[in-house]
Design an enzyme around this catalytic site. Structure first.
Site, PDB file in Angstrom:
ATOM      1  CG  ASP A 251      46.152  37.506  38.231  1.00 34.57           C
ATOM      2  OD1 ASP A 251      45.941  38.037  39.334  1.00 34.57           O
ATOM      3  OD2 ASP A 251      45.247  37.007  37.522  1.00 34.57           O
ATOM      4  CG  LEU A 252      46.070  33.157  43.060  1.00 38.72           C
ATOM      5  CD1 LEU A 252      47.096  32.032  43.059  1.00 38.72           C
ATOM      6  CD2 LEU A 252      45.677  33.499  44.501  1.00 38.72           C
TER       7      LEU A 252
ATOM      8  CB  THR B 248      39.833  31.149  42.226  1.00 40.72           C
ATOM      9  OG1 THR B 248      40.510  32.221  41.587  1.00 40.72           O
ATOM     10  CG2 THR B 248      40.826  30.306  42.999  1.00 40.72           C
TER      11      THR B 248
HETATM   12  C1  G6P Z   1      41.266  38.593  41.913  1.00 41.24           C
HETATM   13  C2  G6P Z   1      40.036  38.018  41.218  1.00 41.24           C
HETATM   14  C3  G6P Z   1      38.827  38.876  41.481  1.00 41.24           C
HETATM   15  C4  G6P Z   1      38.646  39.104  42.969  1.00 41.24           C
HETATM   16  C5  G6P Z   1      39.902  39.772  43.549  1.00 41.24           C
HETATM   17  C6  G6P Z   1      39.795  39.974  45.058  1.00 41.24           C
HETATM   18  O1  G6P Z   1      41.694  39.709  41.229  1.00 41.24           O
HETATM   19  O2  G6P Z   1      40.252  37.925  39.825  1.00 41.24           O
HETATM   20  O3  G6P Z   1      37.689  38.242  40.942  1.00 41.24           O
HETATM   21  O4  G6P Z   1      37.535  39.914  43.229  1.00 41.24           O
HETATM   22  O5  G6P Z   1      41.011  38.929  43.283  1.00 41.24           O
HETATM   23  O6  G6P Z   1      39.765  38.720  45.678  1.00 41.24           O
HETATM   24  P1  G6P Z   1      39.461  38.441  47.204  1.00 41.24           P
HETATM   25  O7  G6P Z   1      39.897  37.016  47.371  1.00 41.24           O
HETATM   26  O8  G6P Z   1      40.275  39.382  48.028  1.00 41.24           O
HETATM   27  O9  G6P Z   1      38.008  38.654  47.423  1.00 41.24           O
HETATM   28 MG    MG Z   2      43.257  37.028  37.350  1.00 47.46          MG
END
Ligand code: G6P
Ligand code: MG
Length: 218
Positions: free
Chosen positions: A8-9, A16
């Site tokens: 996962d990122l 972030t």
């Molecule tokens: C990850 C984060 C979420 C975020 C989602 C979508 O899963 O943990 O908090 O809402 O990505 O991210 P984005 O950058 O597309 O808004």
């Molecule tokens: Mg995550």
């Protein structure tokens, strides 16, 4: 045997969540209510539009689709603006070293993130090169806890689910990995990530041998 690791990122490679929180909190405040840190926890691993729906439910606000899309767009601009502060130093402790050890061992690496900003972020922190394949929010039709994201990753890497280990900081992400038939290593709090096969607090002390012994010993 272990053939691939899927990462996962947000919250695994880089933190972030703090920027998502600042940006979503501004959205909430613009609608007249606050978003607490604890409420922000609920948004980990959840897509942008689903996150907005959760926030609106918290504030008891109902909006039409057009307004929601607009709010999500503004939030994303703000999020990306905040992300510009990030540098390669923001990669979480031990991640680079662990990925180096996977690379040396010939174990494939891929990304499984709900974020539509995954490539932008990976470039900023100079981690794009480690990942052979990327499955992000632009490719999936079903978000975590559905296993689609990680199954797609395994397929892209040409490995079987049972040959994969997934690293996740979100409950929904751990569930997605397990639903896909993969081993799930939680990154964070073991009292929260109870469904994970194993939980680490950081990559700093993680040895590839430990994973091999835990899950792939003959
Ligand atoms: C990850 C984060 C979420 C975020 C989602 C979508 O899963 O943990 O908090 O809402 O990505 O991210 P984005 O950058 O597309 O808004
Ligand atoms: Mg995550």
């Amino acid at each position: 045997s272990l053939k691939a690791c899927l990462f996962d990122l947000d919250g695994v490679i880089v933190d972030t969540a703090q920027y998502h929180y600042i940006a979503w909190r501004e959205t909430a405040q613009s609608l007249g209510f606050d978003l607490t840190h604890a409420q922000n926890e609920l948004l980990k691993g959840i897509s942008r539009m689903e996150s907005l729906d959760i926030i609106l439910a918290i504030g008891n606000v109902e909006l039409d689709l057009e307004t929601k899309v607009q709010l999500a767009t503004v939030k994303n601009f703000r999020y990306l603006e905040l992300c510009q502060q990030m540098t390669p130093d923001d990669v979480l402790p031990g991640v680079r070293e662990f990925m180096d050890s996977l690379r040396s061992a010939g174990i494939k690496m891929g990304l499984g993130s709900a974020s539509k900003n995954a490539e932008t972020i990976l470039k900023r922190i100079e981690m794009l090169d480690y990942l052979e394949i990327i499955v992000d929010g632009n490719r999936i039709t079903k978000g975590k806890p559905d296993p689609e994201i990680f199954l797609m990753g395994a397929e892209d890497l040409d490995v079987l689910p049972e040959e994969c280990v997934v690293f996740e900081d979100a409950v929904a992400g751990v569930q997605a990995a397990k639903a896909g038939g993969m081993k799930a290593i939680g990154v964070g709090d073991p009292t929260i990530l109870t469904e994970a096969d194993f939980v680490i607090s950081t990559f700093k002390s993680l040895d590839l041998k430990v994973i091999q012994q835990l899950f792939f010993a003959a």
